[in-house]
Design an enzyme around this catalytic site. Structure first.
Site, PDB file in Angstrom:
ATOM      1  N   SER A  38      -7.749   6.035   3.326  1.00 26.88           N
ATOM      2  CA  SER A  38      -6.434   4.870   2.042  1.00 26.88           C
ATOM      3  C   SER A  38      -5.105   4.083   2.839  1.00 26.88           C
ATOM      4  O   SER A  38      -6.304   2.986   3.254  1.00 26.88           O
ATOM      5  CB  SER A  38      -5.299   6.323   2.775  1.00 26.88           C
ATOM      6  N   ASP A 185      -8.473   9.107  -3.758  1.00 23.09           N
ATOM      7  CA  ASP A 185      -8.097   9.342  -1.817  1.00 23.09           C
ATOM      8  C   ASP A 185      -9.395   9.557  -0.944  1.00 23.09           C
ATOM      9  O   ASP A 185      -9.624  11.197  -1.499  1.00 23.09           O
ATOM     10  CB  ASP A 185      -6.491   9.670  -1.722  1.00 23.09           C
TER      11      ASP A 185
END
Length: 303
Positions: A38, A185
């Site tokens: 991320s 993610d």
């Protein structure tokens, strides 16, 4: 001094990673391989293409973070827009701005594809993402071969967007439209891949991890509204404390950085909060290196 680096995900809180990065570089460390999930992948990618910590800090202060929450025309419709966008696009925001922003920054350094950051036959950068269609963690760019994609010809910015596509907040990235896999993610499966560069036996240099942790309770209560409640569910998943499962051999090489109660998706962050996060990272790295010894680590855990 050489070292490998692993950066934890944490949305806007990743600003603190840059402060820690700066102190490590001032101390004399040079990064060989870099990984992250991320926002950790964003920071890692900037390092991998050739930015120094000071340059990344300058970028960090210039950014208008509100643009990261880019809205589609549908999402901009009052009341029903976010729900409609969530239904049709599987995300309330586009995620295009992050990819475009990074692509421009990479091109300044003459980098675009993973082949531009290959060294000794592999990418210096590893980014973690989650394939929610196949229910598996993927390491980018290595695992792209499983989708019939040449890793070396894949755009770095696209991979980082995949790693930081917070579920339901950003649209997922689709690989292979004929047999689509939805990529989101990496924090869903491994928000802090401290294991990624580990080798058997004695390593040539250390691998450091930069860990973001919530040191202040956030009392915001969003359960009465569906979209904020959904974001709370996702954030709970992303910030689940992997440190609960750290072995001693991992804990001693991790810099724990307080994130001062700031929300993962607080893209309206103030300048004062930016400075506080940056300083938190810088001071945490300074405290860590006062007691760090690679020889002690090797003698205790790797011989």
């Amino acid at each position: 001094m050489y070292a490998d680096l692993v950066c934890k995900g944490g949305g806007i809180k990743g600003i603190a990673l840059v402060g820690a990065l700066l102190y490590f570089e001032e101390y004399g460390y040079t990064w060989r391989k870099i990984a992250g999930t991320s926002v950790g992948a964003i920071v890692a990618s900037l390092v991998a293409v050739g930015y120094s910590a000071r340059e990344i800090a300058d970028i960090m202060y210039e950014v208008d973070y509100s643009k990261f929450a880019d809205k589609s025309t549908l999402q901009s419709i009052p009341v029903f827009g976010p729900l409609a966008s969530l239904f049709y696009s599987k995300g309330t925001h586009l995620g295009n701005y992050i990819e475009d922003f990074l692509s421009k920054k990479f091109e300044i350094k003459g980098k675009k594809y993973f082949k531009d950051i290959y060294e000794d036959g592999e990418s210096r950068l590893k980014a973690i993402a989650s394939d929610v269609t196949r229910h598996k963690l993927i390491i980018l760019p290595d695992d792209l071969v499983e989708y019939g994609i040449n890793p070396m010809e894949f755009e770095i910015a696209k991979a980082i967007r995949m790693s930081c596509s917070i579920p339901f907040f950003f649209k997922p990235v689709i690989l292979n439209k004929k047999n689509p896999s939805y990529i989101v993610d990496g924090g869903l499966l491994s928000n802090f891949p401290i294991w990624i560069f580990d080798v058997h036996g004695k390593p040539r240099w250390p691998t450091f991890g930069l860990n973001l942790y919530d040191d202040e309770k956030n009392d915001n209560c969003n359960v009465h509204s569906f979209i904020p409640y959904l974001m709370d569910v996702v954030e709970t998943s992303l910030v689940t404390s992997e440190e609960l499962y750290f072995k001693d051999c991992d804990a001693v090489r991790i810099v724990n950085i307080p994130t001062l109660g700031i929300d993962t998706i607080n893209f309206d962050i103030t300048k004062d909060e930016i400075i506080s996060l940056f300083n938190s990272g810088y001071n945490s790295a300074k405290l860590f290196l006062k007691t760090w010894s690679f020889n002690s680590y090797i003698n205790r855990f790797r011989l």
